[in-house]
Motif scaffolding. Structure first.
Motif, PDB file in Angstrom:
ATOM      1  N   TYR A  35      -5.126  11.634  -7.266  1.00 29.19           N
ATOM      2  CA  TYR A  35      -6.395  10.919  -7.390  1.00 29.19           C
ATOM      3  C   TYR A  35      -7.363  11.243  -6.248  1.00 29.19           C
ATOM      4  CZ  TYR A  35      -4.545   7.765 -11.032  1.00 29.19           C
ATOM      5  OH  TYR A  35      -4.040   7.240 -12.192  1.00 29.19           O
ATOM      6  N   GLY A  55     -16.830   7.789 -12.747  1.00 30.56           N
ATOM      7  CA  GLY A  55     -16.517   7.254 -11.434  1.00 30.56           C
ATOM      8  C   GLY A  55     -17.632   7.530 -10.446  1.00 30.56           C
ATOM      9  N   SER A  56     -17.327   7.434  -9.171  1.00 32.58           N
ATOM     10  CA  SER A  56     -18.347   7.626  -8.141  1.00 32.58           C
ATOM     11  C   SER A  56     -18.792   9.079  -8.017  1.00 32.58           C
ATOM     12  CB  SER A  56     -17.821   7.136  -6.789  1.00 32.58           C
ATOM     13  OG  SER A  56     -16.637   7.825  -6.419  1.00 32.58           O
ATOM     14  N   PRO A 101     -14.578   2.851  -9.480  1.00 32.47           N
ATOM     15  CA  PRO A 101     -14.513   1.925  -8.341  1.00 32.47           C
ATOM     16  C   PRO A 101     -15.205   0.591  -8.580  1.00 32.47           C
ATOM     17  CG  PRO A 101     -14.906   4.135  -7.545  1.00 32.47           C
ATOM     18  CD  PRO A 101     -15.000   4.202  -9.045  1.00 32.47           C
ATOM     19  N   GLN A 121      -9.503   4.422 -12.400  1.00 32.03           N
ATOM     20  CA  GLN A 121     -10.452   3.352 -12.712  1.00 32.03           C
ATOM     21  C   GLN A 121     -11.702   3.515 -11.870  1.00 32.03           C
ATOM     22  OE1 GLN A 121      -8.607  -0.488 -12.470  1.00 32.03           O
ATOM     23  NE2 GLN A 121     -10.270  -1.538 -13.511  1.00 32.03           N
ATOM     24  N   ASN A 175     -18.850   3.144 -13.542  1.00 29.58           N
ATOM     25  CA  ASN A 175     -19.325   2.562 -12.298  1.00 29.58           C
ATOM     26  C   ASN A 175     -20.542   1.678 -12.508  1.00 29.58           C
ATOM     27  OD1 ASN A 175     -17.826   2.864  -9.985  1.00 29.58           O
ATOM     28  ND2 ASN A 175     -19.281   4.206  -8.966  1.00 29.58           N
ATOM     29  N   ASN A 222     -13.142  -1.520 -10.944  1.00 28.21           N
ATOM     30  CA  ASN A 222     -11.924  -2.012 -10.312  1.00 28.21           C
ATOM     31  C   ASN A 222     -12.206  -3.088  -9.266  1.00 28.21           C
ATOM     32  OD1 ASN A 222      -9.143  -2.044  -9.533  1.00 28.21           O
ATOM     33  ND2 ASN A 222      -9.590  -0.625  -7.868  1.00 28.21           N
ATOM     34  N   GLN A 223     -13.190  -2.858  -8.430  1.00 23.62           N
ATOM     35  CA  GLN A 223     -13.403  -3.698  -7.258  1.00 23.62           C
ATOM     36  C   GLN A 223     -14.337  -4.880  -7.509  1.00 23.62           C
ATOM     37  OE1 GLN A 223     -14.574  -1.087  -3.966  1.00 23.62           O
ATOM     38  NE2 GLN A 223     -13.259   0.524  -4.806  1.00 23.62           N
ATOM     39  N   ASP A 268     -10.673   5.090  -8.472  1.00 23.27           N
ATOM     40  CA  ASP A 268      -9.661   4.326  -7.749  1.00 23.27           C
ATOM     41  C   ASP A 268      -8.306   4.491  -8.409  1.00 23.27           C
ATOM     42  OD1 ASP A 268     -11.616   3.356  -6.083  1.00 23.27           O
ATOM     43  OD2 ASP A 268     -11.486   1.274  -6.776  1.00 23.27           O
ATOM     44  N   ARG A 269      -7.273   4.259  -7.616  1.00 25.89           N
ATOM     45  CA  ARG A 269      -5.927   4.111  -8.165  1.00 25.89           C
ATOM     46  C   ARG A 269      -5.859   2.653  -8.646  1.00 25.89           C
ATOM     47  NH1 ARG A 269      -3.367   6.172  -2.613  1.00 25.89           N
ATOM     48  NH2 ARG A 269      -4.994   4.690  -2.029  1.00 25.89           N
ATOM     49  N   GLY A 270      -6.231   2.455  -9.892  1.00 27.90           N
ATOM     50  CA  GLY A 270      -6.394   1.108 -10.426  1.00 27.90           C
ATOM     51  C   GLY A 270      -5.084   0.515 -10.901  1.00 27.90           C
ATOM     52  N   ASP A 284       0.815  -1.230   0.000  1.00 32.06           N
ATOM     53  CA  ASP A 284       0.000   0.000   0.000  1.00 32.06           C
ATOM     54  C   ASP A 284       0.843   1.272   0.000  1.00 32.06           C
ATOM     55  OD1 ASP A 284      -2.770  -0.291  -0.334  1.00 32.06           O
ATOM     56  OD2 ASP A 284      -3.000  -1.126   1.668  1.00 32.06           O
TER      57      ASP A 284
END
Length: 277
Positions: free
Chosen positions: A106, A180-181, A143, A141, A231, A146-147, A112-114, A86
Motif C-alpha cells: 500500500y 485516493g489522495s 483516506p 480505502q 476522497n 476511512n478517517q 489507507d490500509r483500511g 500497529d
C-alpha cells in the motif's frame, strides 16, 4: 424455502469447513462473530475462502487480495485497555498458494490500509488488537473515507455499545476502482490488490441478552450504509444510508441469512432513520 435449504447446506459444510480452513487459536468472549449468517456461503473456493479467527470471521478473495466481507460481534466484553498495536503484517495463516498481501503493497498508493474490523473494536487484549492488523482484514480505502465518514460511524457503533447494546456488524466492498489522495486506481501491487469502488456496512443493534438471532425482530434497528471509495465523500455517514436489500442486489449476498425470512423481509427493506451521533 430456498433460504432454509441454503442454511442446512451451510451448517453441514461448516462442521468440516472450520477444520479445513484457517483458524486462530484464542478464547472469544460472548457472541458468535458469524451469528447472522455466512453472506456469500464462503467455503474453500479461492475467490470466496472461509476464514475463522477468534476475533472475526471473513470471506477472503485471493484474486483480489482483500476480504469480500468480514463479520464480527461487538459488545463491552470485547473492549478494554489494550493499546493499538500497529503491527500491519501478512496473514501467514492463508494457504501457501495465495499471495499474502504485505503492508508495503500500500506504500505510496494514496490509499489507507483500511480496517474492516476496527482496531478500537478489539481492545480486550494485545493479541485481539493485533489480529485486526492482519492484511486479510484490510482494504485499500480512500483516506477521507476511512478517517472521516467511516471513523465517525465506528465511533458511533462503540457509543451504542456504551449505551447497553451489542452489535453484529458485517462490512464488505464491491466493484473495482477508487479515488485516493493520488487519484484514481484500480489495483495496487502490480495487480495483486484490487481497489474497491464501493464500501458497505450492515449493523444489527440489540440490547444485551441471550439467543441473539432469535431476538432479532421486525422492529430491530438495522443500519446499512454504502459509500463510494472516494476522497470526496461527506464526513456524515448518515448521508449514505441505504437498505440491506440494496446491498444484497449489488453483491449477490444474503447478508442476514440466519434471521427468519419473515423478519428479513421487513428489516432488510427499511432505511435507518435513527440518530447518527
Amino acid at each position: 424455502m430456498l433460504k432454509n435449504l441454503k442454511r442446512i447446506l451451510y451448517f453441514s459444510f461448516l462442521g468440516w469447513g472450520l477444520l479445513a480452513c484457517s483458524k486462530e487459536e484464542s478464547v472469544a468472549p460472548k457472541g458468535d462473530n458469524l451469528a447472522m449468517g455466512n453472506p456469500s456461503e464462503a467455503g474453500t473456493d479461492f475467490a470466496n475462502y472461509f476464514v475463522q479467527k477468534a476475533q472475526y470471521t471473513l470471506s477472503y478473495n485471493s484474486y483480489k487480495g482483500t476480504p469480500n466481507w468480514v463479520s464480527w460481534h461487538l459488545s463491552s466484553a470485547w473492549l478494554g485497555g489494550a493499546p493499538r498495536q500497529d503491527d500491519f503484517r501478512a496473514d501467514n495463516s492463508l494457504p501457501a498458494t495465495f499471495y499474502r498481501v504485505l503492508s508495503s503493497d500500500y506504500t505510496g498508493s494514496g490509499f489507507d490500509r483500511g480496517h474492516n474490523v476496527p482496531s478500537a473494536d478489539r481492545t480486550r487484549s494485545d493479541s485481539d488488537n493485533s489480529a485486526t492488523f492482519l492484511m486479510s482484514n484490510i482494504i485499500p480505502q480512500a483516506p477521507n473515507n476511512n478517517q472521516q465518514a467511516w471513523a465517525n460511524l465506528e465511533n458511533y457503533c462503540r457509543k451504542l455499545v456504551s449505551q447497553g447494546n451489542e452489535l453484529y456488524i458485517i462490512m464488505g466492498q464491491y466493484g473495482k476502482g477508487g479515488s485516493g489522495s493520488n487519484g484514481y486506481k484500480e489495483t495496487l501491487a502490480n495487480g495483486k490488490v484490487t481497489v474497491p469502488n464501493r464500501i458497505w456496512k450492515v449493523i444489527v443493534v440489540l440490547p444485551l441478552g441471550a439467543n441473539d438471532v432469535a431476538r432479532v425482530t421486525s422492529s430491530t434497528r438495522v443500519i446499512a450504509i454504502d459509500t463510494p471509495n472516494s476522497n470526496n465523500v461527506s464526513n456524515t455517514w448518515g448521508n449514505y444510508r441505504t437498505t440491506v436489500d440494496a446491498i444484497e442486489t449489488k453483491t449477490g449476498y444474503n447478508i442476514l441469512s440466519n434471521v427468519p425470512d419473515a423478519v428479513q423481509s421487513v428489516i432488510e427493506a427499511r432505511v435507518d432513520s435513527g440518530p447518527t451521533s
